[in-house]
Design an enzyme around this catalytic site. Structure first.
Site, PDB file in Angstrom:
ATOM      1  CB  SER A   1      35.087  29.886  41.184  1.00 37.35           C
ATOM      2  OG  SER A   1      34.749  30.680  42.314  1.00 37.35           O
ATOM      3  CG  ASP A   2      40.639  28.995  44.878  1.00 37.45           C
ATOM      4  OD1 ASP A   2      40.191  29.341  45.987  1.00 37.45           O
ATOM      5  OD2 ASP A   2      41.719  28.396  44.745  1.00 37.45           O
ATOM      6  CE1 TYR A   3      36.847  34.220  50.293  1.00 38.56           C
ATOM      7  CE2 TYR A   3      38.215  35.891  49.246  1.00 38.56           C
ATOM      8  CZ  TYR A   3      37.294  35.517  50.219  1.00 38.56           C
ATOM      9  OH  TYR A   3      36.844  36.460  51.115  1.00 38.56           O
TER      10      TYR A   3
ATOM     11  CB  ALA B   1      38.818  32.165  40.830  1.00 40.54           C
TER      12      ALA B   1
END
Length: 750
Positions: free
Chosen positions: A282-284, A286
């Site tokens: 995932s992104d930070y 997210a």
């Protein structure tokens, strides 16, 4: 928690990786599958959840958690001894029950110790071999400190320069973006992921993040399905074919569905359609942000959605770590789904060789002495030279190393702002400013005066009289203008794309002195430079070119090197033209400013200030009419397009041969032209060379009316030249329509 974009890593964890190049993946994995299955069978759900989580220093007592096999490690920050930190954390991991090794990740985007030009600037080189060398150097430096997974490259196509992250990608074009993406992957991952100087690369952000509405970071996207397939997915498909090891899901929703929760995107397209067998992170934060998107009722629901969609690792939020054990015990998540993600993690670590030697990455002596530093500095200088773009020159450049030069402007003596977003361990003390580079080149041959004039932000113009005085007393003025680092990158979108503050007023006052003036603009986006284009004698887009930017600029301004950079973006004349890009669809009523009832502006011509692919040199090049190897192209065939290029000037130089294609007739409207090939070529004065570029049917595929991926038979025009307005043309016929969906031949979806 808001992450600073100047952090080197968003987290270092107990975590996983991904596949290497498909042809060698099985050979690289020295840990047998039975060993992986044995480990999975021994792990508790808590240990599995930890393997699927990258936790930061705010998660608790990480040392104790790592020794128990239940936690990740904190981010590596620039003020930390990275080698010592990664070694210490790995030693703790080896005290855990199952002794599963850690790996260490971060944003190695354009260098590690040595800071190279940002990705947009590297794209302006149009030199994939150079880009591979740059990222090979970054991988050598990062792995020497123990870092073996990078959250790069960023593959988001960017057509709106208001978006601050334009600087992190390769610009507006899917072909240039694909070539540059593959070049970066080759640099990071090399030929063998298990060697201790290669690292796992990550394609981000999958997908469509570059199309955020209003150019505002983290905003939703609204991308038509065909555009999504033809433009935004293409670079991601290219790196899957190149064997990239991991993907990062985008923050943003597409058609109302956040990428982090989209099983269609992360499993249907990426895995089932394209055959990707690596890791998805995932992104930070997210995963947790699915609650904010309004698609998850609570953190547990968010974890359930993300894991089912295909997100193997939760970056920083701790949602998997906290929620997966309860979700499995309650039956809301099946253990088999968790095991699938854990299996990818362990397989990735095996491909990196960590099960054979947990300490294979990191070398204390090399990390301290950095024996590679001199060669990497030379590479950084060359990369910066090739990245800077000469937009205009009335003959004022190159300059003579004599007389009086006034270097004026708020960006002239900046150092930290040349590092660019996410500079890893890059230090501003290592940066050669534009002023320092010019001064060093002039040493003993003349005088250099510096006046700031105005600041980048604010309305104070009290320094302009001093700037005018310096320019009046000089033989030539060099204006160094642009944007500071806090206006560029993640979270830093701009509503206006002209020079901020009172820099325009400074430029007007200096140019009004009548002294020859060279304008140099430091920026990470396509800017409105219309006034400077109309009034400066020469105009240079210096991009953000890293720690050797000042030396590289001096090399170019004084003619010790020749400009060869080409724009990877279209430069607008005004904000009102945005988004503007070369490969647009044809208008039914094309027209000009004075032609009513046509596609026009009544107050501005519609043409951009500078076209995609534009870039001048101190020499000139002539292009011959393209010669085709045949008049038809059949399935399985290759058409060779050859043009004769001549350096018709008096200096040695390099240009980029650019090949564009136009589909004359299709069932859906097709772009007016599309880049399909390019090659950088260096020629001596008077030298000629034949340059050949190839086309195959796959290069002509697109999302057809039913959204299937393939080609349509018909006539195609080819254009060859130095930019996207190339006029040398020829045509050929694609003999047969071809469905390429089953053959996985393009950026299609299921």
């Amino acid at each position: 928690m808001q992450v600073s974009r100047r952090r080197f890593a968003q987290g270092l964890g107990l975590l996983a990786g991904a596949s290497a190049l498909p042809a060698m993946a099985k050979a690289e994995v020295k840990l047998p599958d039975t060993r992986i299955e044995t480990l999975i069978a021994q792990m508790t759900i808590e240990e599995k959840a930890a393997q699927l989580s990258i936790l930061g220093s705010d998660a608790g007592d990480l040392d104790a958690m790592i020794k128990q096999g239940l936690g990740g490690t904190s981010g590596v920050l620039p003020d930390r001894d990275v080698y010592a930190y990664t070694r210490q954390m790995q030693q703790l991991a080896m005290q855990s029950r199952l002794k599963i090794p850690l790996w260490f990740m971060g944003d190695v985007a354009h260098g590690f110790n040595t800071e190279f030009p940002v990705p947009l600037a590297l794209a302006a080189t149009w030199n994939p071999e150079l880009v591979t060398s740059v990222h090979r150097a970054a991988a050598i430096e990062a792995t020497t400190s123990g870092v073996n997974w990078t959250f790069s490259p960023m593959l988001d196509i960017a057509r709106d320069p208001r978006w601050g992250r334009m600087c992190e990608g390769a610009g507006e074009d899917p072909h240039l973006g694909s070539v540059m993406a593959v070049a970066q992957v080759k640099g990071f991952q090399g030929d063998d992921l298990s060697t201790p100087d290669t690292m796992l690369a990550t394609a981000k952000h999958f997908a469509g993040y570059g199309a955020v509405t209003a150019g505002r970071d983290y905003n939703p996207t609204d991308i038509p399905p065909r555009l999504f397939r033809d433009i935004y997915l293409s670079p991601f498909k290219a790196v899957v074919d190149a064997g990239i090891g991991s993907f990062m899901a985008a923050f943003t929703p597409i058609d109302g569905v956040p990428a982090t929760s989209s099983r269609t995107l992360l499993t249907g397209i990426l895995r089932d359609q394209w055959g990707f067998d690596g890791l998805v992170v995932s992104d930070y934060d997210a995963v947790l942000e699915l609650v904010a998107h309004g698609v998850a009722a609570d953190p547990a629901h968010a974890a359930q959605l993300a894991l089912h969609a295909g997100v193997d690792i939760d970056l920083h939020s701790g949602t998997y770590w906290k929620e997966l054990p309860g979700l499995v015990k309650s039956g809301r998540v099946k253990m088999a789904e968790v095991d699938t993600a854990v299996r990818r993690v362990l397989t990735a670590k095996a491909k990196l060789g960590l099960f054979d030697d947990a300490f294979r990455y990191g070398n204390a002596a090399r990390a301290k002495a950095m024996p590679f530093r001199p060669s990497h500095l030379a590479l950084a200088r060359e990369a910066a030279r090739q990245a800077m773009v000469l937009l205009k020159n009335d003959g004022t450049l190159p300059l003579a190393k004599q007389g009086k030069i006034a270097v004026i402007g708020p960006m002239a003596d900046k150092t930290a702002d040349l590092l660019g977003p996410m500079p890893a361990l890059g230090r501003k003390d290592n940066v050669v400013s534009m002023l320092a580079g010019i001064s060093a080149a002039m040493q003993g041959r003349g005088s250099v005066t510096h006046v700031e004039g105005v600041s980048v932000r604010g309305d104070d113009v009290s320094g302009i009289p001093a700037a005018v005085s310096a320019a009046s007393d000089a033989d030539i003025a060099i204006l160094v203008l642009g944007e500071t680092d806090d206006m560029i990158g993640e979270g830093d979108s701009r509503a206006f794309i002209d020079l901020p503050g009172r820099q325009r007023a400074l430029a007007e006052a200096v140019i009004a002195t009548g002294k020859p003036t060279v304008a140099v603009v430091i920026t990470g986006r396509a800017m409105d430079l219309t006034w400077l284009d109309g009034h400066a004698n020469a105009l240079v887009d210096a991009m953000i070119c890293g720690e050797q930017a000042g030396n590289a600029l001096a090399d170019l301004l004084f003619g010790d090197a020749n400009f060869s950079g080409k724009l990877p973006v279209t430069m607008p004349r005004a904000l009102g033209q945005v988004p503007i890009f070369y490969n647009h669809l044809p208008a039914a009523r094309p027209g000009q400013i004075d032609t009513p009832y046509t596609s026009r502006y009544v107050d501005l011509i519609k043409a951009p200030l500078y076209w995609f692919g534009h870039g001048l040199s101190y020499t000139s090049f002539d292009f011959g009419k393209p010669r085709l190897s045949g008049t038809t192209l059949a399935p399985g065939g290759t058409l060779t397009v050859t043009t004769r290029v001549t350096n018709s000037g008096r200096r040695a130089g390099a240009t980029v041969v650019q090949l564009y294609v136009r589909d004359r007739l299709a069932d859906v409207s097709r772009p007016v032209r599309e880049l399909k090939g390019f090659r950088r070529v260096e020629l001596k004065p008077g030298e000629s060379r034949d340059v050949a570029l190839s086309l195959t049917p796959a290069d002509l595929a697109f999302a057809r009316r039913d959204l299937s991926w393939g080609t349509e038979a018909g006539v195609f025009d080819v254009y060859v030249g130095e930019d996207s307005t190339a006029t040398q043309t020829a045509s050929f016929t694609l003999t047969t329509s071809e469905d390429m969906t089953k053959g996985n031949g393009g950026a299609t979806v299921i």
